[in-house]
Design a protein around this motif. Structure first.
Motif, mmCIF file in Angstrom:
data_model
loop_
_atom_site.group_PDB
_atom_site.id
_atom_site.type_symbol
_atom_site.label_atom_id
_atom_site.label_comp_id
_atom_site.label_asym_id
_atom_site.label_seq_id
_atom_site.Cartn_x
_atom_site.Cartn_y
_atom_site.Cartn_z
ATOM 1 N N UNK A 25 -9.096 -44.611 -0.804
ATOM 2 C CA UNK A 25 -8.826 -45.888 -0.145
ATOM 3 C C UNK A 25 -7.332 -46.193 -0.053
ATOM 4 N N UNK A 26 -6.485 -45.572 -0.885
ATOM 5 C CA UNK A 26 -5.042 -45.761 -0.732
ATOM 6 C C UNK A 26 -4.553 -45.082 0.540
ATOM 7 N N UNK A 27 -5.237 -44.004 0.931
ATOM 8 C CA UNK A 27 -4.859 -43.242 2.125
ATOM 9 C C UNK A 27 -5.844 -43.505 3.261
ATOM 10 N N UNK A 28 -6.149 -44.761 3.484
ATOM 11 C CA UNK A 28 -6.985 -45.176 4.615
ATOM 12 C C UNK A 28 -8.353 -44.485 4.603
ATOM 13 N N UNK A 29 -8.888 -44.327 3.402
ATOM 14 C CA UNK A 29 -10.265 -43.837 3.198
ATOM 15 C C UNK A 29 -10.504 -42.398 3.657
ATOM 16 N N UNK A 30 -9.461 -41.601 3.673
ATOM 17 C CA UNK A 30 -9.667 -40.201 4.033
ATOM 18 C C UNK A 30 -10.364 -39.479 2.874
ATOM 19 N N UNK A 31 -10.914 -38.314 3.158
ATOM 20 C CA UNK A 31 -11.651 -37.564 2.143
ATOM 21 C C UNK A 31 -10.699 -36.752 1.265
ATOM 22 N N UNK A 32 -11.043 -36.579 -0.026
ATOM 23 C CA UNK A 32 -10.240 -35.703 -0.889
ATOM 24 C C UNK A 32 -10.312 -34.260 -0.409
ATOM 25 N N UNK A 33 -9.307 -33.473 -0.768
ATOM 26 C CA UNK A 33 -9.259 -32.057 -0.409
ATOM 27 C C UNK A 33 -8.524 -31.304 -1.509
ATOM 28 N N UNK A 34 -8.746 -29.996 -1.633
ATOM 29 C CA UNK A 34 -8.005 -29.218 -2.642
ATOM 30 C C UNK A 34 -6.505 -29.379 -2.475
ATOM 31 N N UNK A 35 -5.806 -29.484 -3.602
ATOM 32 C CA UNK A 35 -4.360 -29.644 -3.577
ATOM 33 C C UNK A 35 -3.713 -28.272 -3.479
ATOM 34 N N UNK A 36 -3.155 -27.973 -2.331
ATOM 35 C CA UNK A 36 -2.566 -26.668 -2.073
ATOM 36 C C UNK A 36 -1.082 -26.664 -2.460
ATOM 37 N N UNK A 37 -0.588 -25.506 -2.875
ATOM 38 C CA UNK A 37 0.831 -25.387 -3.156
ATOM 39 C C UNK A 37 1.619 -25.524 -1.859
ATOM 40 N N UNK A 38 2.797 -26.149 -1.923
ATOM 41 C CA UNK A 38 3.588 -26.356 -0.700
ATOM 42 C C UNK A 38 3.998 -25.033 -0.068
ATOM 43 N N UNK A 87 0.342 -39.907 -11.359
ATOM 44 C CA UNK A 87 -0.533 -39.088 -10.514
ATOM 45 C C UNK A 87 -1.882 -39.742 -10.229
ATOM 46 N N UNK A 88 -2.020 -41.021 -10.550
ATOM 47 C CA UNK A 88 -3.239 -41.722 -10.154
ATOM 48 C C UNK A 88 -3.431 -41.623 -8.642
ATOM 49 N N UNK A 89 -2.322 -41.538 -7.938
ATOM 50 C CA UNK A 89 -2.378 -41.539 -6.480
ATOM 51 C C UNK A 89 -3.072 -40.293 -5.936
ATOM 52 N N UNK A 90 -3.202 -39.252 -6.773
ATOM 53 C CA UNK A 90 -3.858 -38.016 -6.348
ATOM 54 C C UNK A 90 -5.307 -37.921 -6.820
ATOM 55 N N UNK A 91 -5.731 -38.820 -7.682
ATOM 56 C CA UNK A 91 -7.081 -38.723 -8.239
ATOM 57 C C UNK A 91 -8.143 -38.830 -7.148
ATOM 58 N N UNK A 92 -9.094 -37.902 -7.105
ATOM 59 C CA UNK A 92 -10.159 -37.981 -6.098
ATOM 60 C C UNK A 92 -11.150 -39.107 -6.386
ATOM 61 N N UNK A 93 -11.058 -39.708 -7.564
ATOM 62 C CA UNK A 93 -11.911 -40.847 -7.926
ATOM 63 C C UNK A 93 -11.168 -42.166 -7.745
ATOM 64 N N UNK A 94 -10.211 -42.146 -6.869
ATOM 65 C CA UNK A 94 -9.337 -43.286 -6.616
ATOM 66 C C UNK A 94 -10.108 -44.558 -6.267
#
Length: 208
Positions: A25-38, A87-94
């Motif tokens: 919901x912080x990112x306009x309700x988009x779905x979580x996805x695997x965190x890829x290396x840059x 890193x709360x901002x990355x939690x998929x349970x946001x």
């Protein structure tokens, strides 16, 4: 009648399933996805314990982290604590703890950061002098603090210490701030002892 009953039941199941799915919901309700290396060749990746699922994206992390207030003189243990905290901002349970543009954080995490960063400086004074406890530290960041020692407490962000950088762990240990500080100290002590032993063996061989 049977077809109508089955269809109605199916709709209920689908509705329940969609409600259980995580969204950011912080990112306009988009779905979580695997965190890829840059892809820019950087090896370091903040919040890498969300390897399997994350609300943030690797290309967004540098700009997100740059907005966080740094603590002058922060030791390594404090930097680790702050990273878990931010890193709360990355939690998929946001969706469970970010409600109405406010983060609900667990008191245990606030206390952990407060103890780990007590000797760091903020607002030209030590963290331990600026705040009386971890709750004040988190409240100063406009967070809602929940006492997670109570059974049945409201959902809150706890730093996800049950996750490690390789993905989800099979264990979910409960740490207190004192346990975390003790673990870091114990690791440092063991590292020094092992280093001394290796050096003594090396010089012993060279002297023969």
């Amino acid at each position: 009648f049977f077809f109508f009953f089955f269809f109605a039941q199916s709709n209920v199941v689908i509705a329940q399933t969609s409600e259980e799915e995580n969204y950011c919901n912080f990112f306009e309700n988009r779905a979580p996805a695997p965190l890829q290396f840059p892809s820019n060749g950087e090896v370091a990746l903040n919040c890498s314990w969300y390897h399997e699922d994350a609300c943030c994206r690797s290309e967004e992390l540098p700009s997100i982290m740059s907005t966080q207030l740094p603590l002058a003189g922060a030791e390594f243990s404090c930097q680790i604590a702050l990273t878990r905290f931010q890193c709360w901002i990355c939690s998929p349970e946001q969706k469970q703890f970010y409600i109405r543009e406010q983060v609900t954080v667990c008191q245990s995490l606030c206390d952990y950061v407060y103890h780990a960063c007590g000797t760091a400086a903020i607002y030209d004074q030590l963290v331990s002098d600026a705040y009386n406890n971890g709750t004040q530290f988190c409240q100063d960041r406009k967070m809602l603090v929940v006492d997670d020692s109570d059974i049945g407490h409201a959902a809150c962000y706890d730093g996800d210490f049950h996750l490690v950088s390789q993905g989800r762990s099979q264990f979910n240990p409960q740490f207190s701030p004192e346990d975390k500080n003790l673990s870091a100290g114990t690791i440092a002590y063991v590292t020094v002892i092992v280093g001394i032993f290796v050096l003594s063996v090396f010089f012993g061989i060279c002297s023969k």
